[in-house]
Scaffold this active site. Sequence first.
Site, short mmCIF file in Angstrom:
data_model
loop_
_atom_site.label_atom_id
_atom_site.label_comp_id
_atom_site.label_asym_id
_atom_site.label_seq_id
_atom_site.Cartn_x
_atom_site.Cartn_y
_atom_site.Cartn_z
N ASP A 110 0.82 -1.21 0.00
CA ASP A 110 0.00 0.00 0.00
C ASP A 110 0.85 1.26 0.00
O ASP A 110 2.04 1.23 0.34
CB ASP A 110 -0.98 0.01 1.18
N GLU A 167 0.30 -1.25 5.75
CA GLU A 167 1.35 -0.69 6.61
C GLU A 167 1.12 0.79 6.87
O GLU A 167 1.39 1.29 7.98
CB GLU A 167 2.72 -0.90 5.95
#
Length: 494
Positions: free
Chosen positions: A126, A190
């Site tokens: 991400d 994350e």
Amino acid sequence: MLLTILSATSAGLCGLAAIVVHRAMTVKSRQPKPSELDIDTTPIDGNQQIKSNLQEAITYQTVSRMPGDINYDEILKFHDFLKRVFPTVHSSPLVKREVIARYSLLYTVEGSNPSLKPYILAAHMDVVPVDGQDWDVPPFEGREQDGCIYGRGTIDDKHSLMGILEALELRLQRQEKPIRTMLLCFGHDEEVAGNEGAAVIGKTLKERGTEVEFLLDEGFTILQDVIKQVRRPVGLIGVSEKGFVMLQLTVDSAKTGHSSMPPSETNVGILAEAVSKLERTPFPIKFERGVSYDNFNFLASEADYPFKFVFANLWLFKSMVKRIMHKQESTRATLHTTTAVTMFNGGIKMNVLPPSATAIINHRIHPSQTVQQVLDRDKLLINDSRVKMEVLQSKEASITSPYDDNCFGYQTVGQSIKHVFPNAILAPAILMANTDTIHYACVTNKMYRFCPTLNYPEDVPRFHGVNERIRVKNYEQVVKFYYITMHHADREHL
């Protein structure tokens, strides 16, 4: 008598100066010993496919905004992309691919020696949003311009994920069977704390009884001209990272009503005083034996004069270094728990007494302290029962991983860095940001945070900022670094 005193003082100063000079000239190098492995990375040089793969990876808008507010469709498309561009990885009998928590990925690459503990190479899929940012190039195009690839994720953190898989693809194509089992852990959230992704991967490994030799995740980079006291590039390896606590303070006890008849204190005033106490009383500076102190010891043998005199003689210059570091926010933050008032709200109308007031305090917690110690200190400083304290989020600081000359994980990372960046000076450091690393503390106490990207002062604001980019030649170095790390990790001993 005066001449005797002056003579003795002069002799003492000369003796002190001689000690300082001697220590600076004979300071022991703490740099990793050169590796004797002969590793061929020439297929990576100028490889157009490697470059175009990263460019395409950037086009997937795998954005995380808040926990649960993630572009999951793009994450799944990114999964399919990885299978397509790394066919050898995804068809090898040595590789087992698992989807964890629907969106995160765990690859197990079987080694030939099961007696060796596996190691982890971690990264995340991400990226942060680009909302409200004015880029010179489209942030999700992956455009090559001026020798760089631009786009969100080029340095945080798709370059690491792609570099790891490129290195593995090359190893398998060359029929290089790994000796030590390798775990590739790729989280999907994350940027919003990793509680749905890496945390589940870590839990899964723990439930399986997996014990890991070491872990390498994102973190510090190679810095050129950023640390002014050292002309050569500096590679900091994160051996610990700060924790945090998001604390909400609320006051709603004071009288409300029309502002023409105010009490001696309003809810806003009470809260302002509490917040002011926290800001006026920062946490004590920690510059004793530890990571920040050792950072200078590792740089001492490589620093330029006159800084070498200082770095090699902290026993004498510690107070001076402490004062200098205290002057800058970036260095001061490494030495203690920080306090930042990030939000303050109160009042509903200009002529109405505020019925309540709230503030958000963001503490970044030094590894020498715990969340509870920080909360206890806040309560003691505020010393006002009208101020309610509520913890919104918290995470303990990580343990400090070993970084001595005999530590296999630290030295493996360090030797791999030196192989790709031979002129770099390496040193341990505390990472002030948070990563997925903490979620793997249940399977190893040897966790290192480093990305093989080369950054100049103008590159630092690009992290989570505008015009994020990586130099094409540097991305080749990224792939080389992970390829070399895989070879170094295959050893049984240093």
